[in-house]
Design a protein around this motif. Structure first.
Motif, PDB file in Angstrom:
ATOM      1  N   ILE A  55       0.851  -1.183   0.000  1.00 45.09           N
ATOM      2  CA  ILE A  55       0.000   0.000   0.000  1.00 45.09           C
ATOM      3  C   ILE A  55       0.890   1.237   0.000  1.00 45.09           C
ATOM      4  CG2 ILE A  55      -1.809   1.273   1.212  1.00 45.09           C
ATOM      5  CD1 ILE A  55      -2.462  -1.433   2.653  1.00 45.09           C
ATOM      6  N   THR A  56       0.826   2.045  -1.048  1.00 42.89           N
ATOM      7  CA  THR A  56       1.571   3.304  -1.035  1.00 42.89           C
ATOM      8  C   THR A  56       0.751   4.347  -0.279  1.00 42.89           C
ATOM      9  OG1 THR A  56       0.663   4.115  -3.145  1.00 42.89           O
ATOM     10  CG2 THR A  56       2.651   2.741  -3.242  1.00 42.89           C
ATOM     11  N   GLY A  57       1.445   5.226   0.437  1.00 44.92           N
ATOM     12  CA  GLY A  57       0.742   6.177   1.284  1.00 44.92           C
ATOM     13  C   GLY A  57      -0.024   5.480   2.387  1.00 44.92           C
ATOM     14  N   GLY A  58       0.557   4.417   2.916  1.00 42.71           N
ATOM     15  CA  GLY A  58      -0.146   3.588   3.894  1.00 42.71           C
ATOM     16  C   GLY A  58       0.032   4.000   5.332  1.00 42.71           C
ATOM     17  N   ASP A  59       0.681   5.122   5.578  1.00 41.04           N
ATOM     18  CA  ASP A  59       0.976   5.537   6.953  1.00 41.04           C
ATOM     19  C   ASP A  59      -0.205   6.186   7.664  1.00 41.04           C
ATOM     20  OD1 ASP A  59       1.869   7.537   4.829  1.00 41.04           O
ATOM     21  OD2 ASP A  59       1.590   8.809   6.587  1.00 41.04           O
ATOM     22  N   SER A  60      -1.055   6.895   6.904  1.00 37.34           N
ATOM     23  CA  SER A  60      -2.151   7.637   7.533  1.00 37.34           C
ATOM     24  C   SER A  60      -3.332   7.702   6.584  1.00 37.34           C
ATOM     25  CB  SER A  60      -1.700   9.054   7.918  1.00 37.34           C
ATOM     26  OG  SER A  60      -1.421   9.822   6.748  1.00 37.34           O
ATOM     27  N   GLY A  61      -4.424   8.284   7.071  1.00 39.71           N
ATOM     28  CA  GLY A  61      -5.578   8.508   6.231  1.00 39.71           C
ATOM     29  C   GLY A  61      -6.147   7.228   5.645  1.00 39.71           C
ATOM     30  N   ALA A  75      -4.323 -10.469   5.811  1.00 44.26           N
ATOM     31  CA  ALA A  75      -3.255 -10.191   4.857  1.00 44.26           C
ATOM     32  C   ALA A  75      -1.994  -9.692   5.551  1.00 44.26           C
ATOM     33  CB  ALA A  75      -3.721  -9.157   3.834  1.00 44.26           C
ATOM     34  N   HIS A  76      -0.859  -9.999   4.962  1.00 47.70           N
ATOM     35  CA  HIS A  76       0.419  -9.416   5.365  1.00 47.70           C
ATOM     36  C   HIS A  76       0.581  -8.110   4.592  1.00 47.70           C
ATOM     37  CE1 HIS A  76       1.208 -13.229   7.300  1.00 47.70           C
ATOM     38  NE2 HIS A  76       0.971 -13.846   6.150  1.00 47.70           N
ATOM     39  N   VAL A  77       1.099  -7.083   5.238  1.00 40.73           N
ATOM     40  CA  VAL A  77       1.020  -5.736   4.678  1.00 40.73           C
ATOM     41  C   VAL A  77       2.364  -5.023   4.692  1.00 40.73           C
ATOM     42  CG1 VAL A  77      -0.049  -3.461   4.927  1.00 40.73           C
ATOM     43  CG2 VAL A  77      -1.395  -5.518   5.394  1.00 40.73           C
ATOM     44  N   ALA A  78       2.709  -4.446   3.540  1.00 40.31           N
ATOM     45  CA  ALA A  78       3.841  -3.529   3.434  1.00 40.31           C
ATOM     46  C   ALA A  78       3.293  -2.165   3.046  1.00 40.31           C
ATOM     47  CB  ALA A  78       4.829  -4.006   2.380  1.00 40.31           C
ATOM     48  N   ILE A  79       3.844  -1.108   3.638  1.00 38.97           N
ATOM     49  CA  ILE A  79       3.412   0.238   3.287  1.00 38.97           C
ATOM     50  C   ILE A  79       4.616   1.077   2.878  1.00 38.97           C
ATOM     51  CG2 ILE A  79       1.438   0.138   4.863  1.00 38.97           C
ATOM     52  CD1 ILE A  79       2.983   2.006   6.759  1.00 38.97           C
ATOM     53  N   ALA A  80       4.360   2.040   2.008  1.00 35.06           N
ATOM     54  CA  ALA A  80       5.382   3.014   1.622  1.00 35.06           C
ATOM     55  C   ALA A  80       4.915   4.391   2.072  1.00 35.06           C
ATOM     56  CB  ALA A  80       5.601   3.000   0.119  1.00 35.06           C
ATOM     57  N   HIS A  81       5.862   5.234   2.473  1.00 37.96           N
ATOM     58  CA  HIS A  81       5.512   6.541   3.029  1.00 37.96           C
ATOM     59  C   HIS A  81       6.688   7.489   2.902  1.00 37.96           C
ATOM     60  CE1 HIS A  81       8.035   5.752   6.609  1.00 37.96           C
ATOM     61  NE2 HIS A  81       7.673   4.493   6.394  1.00 37.96           N
ATOM     62  N   MET A  82       6.431   8.773   3.073  1.00 42.98           N
ATOM     63  CA  MET A  82       7.494   9.772   3.078  1.00 42.98           C
ATOM     64  C   MET A  82       8.305   9.649   4.371  1.00 42.98           C
ATOM     65  SD  MET A  82       7.248  11.603   0.266  1.00 42.98           S
ATOM     66  CE  MET A  82       7.906  13.257   0.546  1.00 42.98           C
ATOM     67  N   PRO A  83       9.600   9.997   4.343  1.00 44.14           N
ATOM     68  CA  PRO A  83      10.402   9.917   5.565  1.00 44.14           C
ATOM     69  C   PRO A  83       9.813  10.733   6.717  1.00 44.14           C
ATOM     70  CG  PRO A  83      11.826  10.174   3.664  1.00 44.14           C
ATOM     71  CD  PRO A  83      10.413  10.339   3.158  1.00 44.14           C
ATOM     72  N   GLU A  84       9.181  11.871   6.411  1.00 43.20           N
ATOM     73  CA  GLU A  84       8.602  12.714   7.454  1.00 43.20           C
ATOM     74  C   GLU A  84       7.429  12.044   8.163  1.00 43.20           C
ATOM     75  OE1 GLU A  84       8.839  15.430   3.785  1.00 43.20           O
ATOM     76  OE2 GLU A  84       9.216  13.306   4.191  1.00 43.20           O
ATOM     77  N   SER A 105       7.458  -1.424   6.631  1.00 43.54           N
ATOM     78  CA  SER A 105       7.300  -0.109   6.020  1.00 43.54           C
ATOM     79  C   SER A 105       8.580   0.314   5.329  1.00 43.54           C
ATOM     80  CB  SER A 105       6.902   0.932   7.071  1.00 43.54           C
ATOM     81  OG  SER A 105       7.971   1.197   7.967  1.00 43.54           O
ATOM     82  N   PHE A 106       8.406   1.133   4.290  1.00 44.77           N
ATOM     83  CA  PHE A 106       9.540   1.636   3.514  1.00 44.77           C
ATOM     84  C   PHE A 106       9.395   3.142   3.361  1.00 44.77           C
ATOM     85  CE2 PHE A 106       8.261  -2.520   1.550  1.00 44.77           C
ATOM     86  CZ  PHE A 106       9.205  -3.304   2.215  1.00 44.77           C
ATOM     87  N   ALA A 107      10.443   3.884   3.724  1.00 44.48           N
ATOM     88  CA  ALA A 107      10.413   5.344   3.679  1.00 44.48           C
ATOM     89  C   ALA A 107      11.138   5.855   2.442  1.00 44.48           C
ATOM     90  CB  ALA A 107      11.051   5.920   4.937  1.00 44.48           C
TER      91      ALA A 107
END
Length: 311
Positions: A55-61, A75-84, A105-107
């Motif tokens: 999921i990209t943009g998976g940190d919030s919202g 499900a097993h989940v990976a998320i991508a997000h901005m470093p901030e 997660s990946f920043a």
């Protein structure tokens, strides 16, 4: 009426949010009131058991709500997000792992082709494969006019919302087996654009074309491609859009239900599209808008004149 039937008008705050402004990309703990991602309410039923999702943009919202729902569906989940957004990402992953599944997660910045493609490979390595790709990351900013829209800002919107989406999808497709699913977060803006979101709306319309074309391309391989089109949803992106106090106070209040939506209210749409229940659904755009804003019943002379309208 049963005990579980709830009046949708009263399910969440009706709006009237306090004046607030954030720098992009927007953070959950600075958003008042804090959005509901389904932390306390979403109950899974094993509909995605054993699947691997990115999921990209998976940190919030919306992205966080989807991550929580997917995890509680097994499900097993990976998320991508901005470093901030690392703090938000950590909270999301903690909730994912609390559900008993793997969370990573990946920043980085999806405008960087290297990062946007690497998250696919890292997900496959961490989770042992990839079955669901949710292309959700986005950037929007209020624009005074086309005349004052800076090229740098235009580039940021297009590179985040389209280039990054394409980079990740292109890298993911070879890993997807029959039964896999790609889900894009488009927007009601794709069909009824607001003048102040002209560049954002352009990218959301392009995403719809992407979904329909890719669904045709991948259908013979047994891979489904769909989109969710949210309406006014209360996420950290909203106070980071640059709207004034009146616009924030009236955000989402022009819908027939009289309030903005919460991220948790979209999670079920993504679960459905990723699950076997949607096995014959591809090339679709599922609206979660509080009303049908793709219709023609709105007077174009009145549309988007009220503060808070996102028609």
């Amino acid at each position: 009426m049963t005990d579980t039937q709830i009046d949708p008008r009263d399910k969440h705050p009706e709006g009237g949010f306090p004046a607030q402004e954030q720098e992009q990309p927007g953070l959950t703990d600075q958003t008042r009131p804090e959005p509901d991602h389904g932390e306390e309410s979403y109950v899974g039923a094993g509909r995605l058991a054993g699947r691997r999702a990115l999921i990209t943009g998976g940190d919030s919202g919306i992205g966080r709500a989807v991550a929580i729902a997917f995890a509680r569906e097994g499900a097993h989940v990976a998320i991508a997000h901005m470093p901030e957004e690392q703090a938000d990402a950590d909270d999301t992953i903690e909730t994912v792992t609390d559900a008993g599944t793997t969370g990573v997660s990946f920043a980085g910045d999806l405008r960087d082709e290297g990062f946007a493609t690497s998250i696919v490979d890292k997900t496959v390595e961490a989770l042992g494969g990839l079955d669901i790709v949710v292309l959700n990351a986005a950037y929007q900013k209020d624009r005074e006019s086309l005349v004052t829209l800076e090229t740098e800002e235009f580039d940021r919107v297009f590179k985040t919302n389209l280039y990054g989406l394409l980079y990740t999808a292109r890298q993911a497709v070879p890993h997807l087996q029959p039964g896999s699913s790609i889900i894009v977060t488009s927007s009601v803006q794709a069909f009824n654009p607001s003048p102040g979101l002209i560049d954002y709306a352009m990218t959301k319309a392009a995403q719809v074309a992407f979904v329909k074309a890719l669904a045709e391309q991948l259908g013979p391989k047994g891979v489904r491609v769909n989109a969710v089109a949210p309406g006014p949803i209360w996420t950290p992106l909203i106070p980071a859009t640059g709207w004034d106090a009146e616009r924030i106070a009236t955000f989402g209040t022009d819908t027939p239900l009289g309030r903005p939506g919460q991220p948790a209210e979209l999670a079920g749409a993504y679960v459905y599209l990723a699950s076997e229940a949607a096995s014959y659904v591809s090339g679709a755009v599922l609206p979660v808008t509080g009303e049908d804003r793709a219709g023609s019943r709105h007077d174009p002379r009145q549309r988007c004149t009220r503060p808070g309208s996102r028609c």
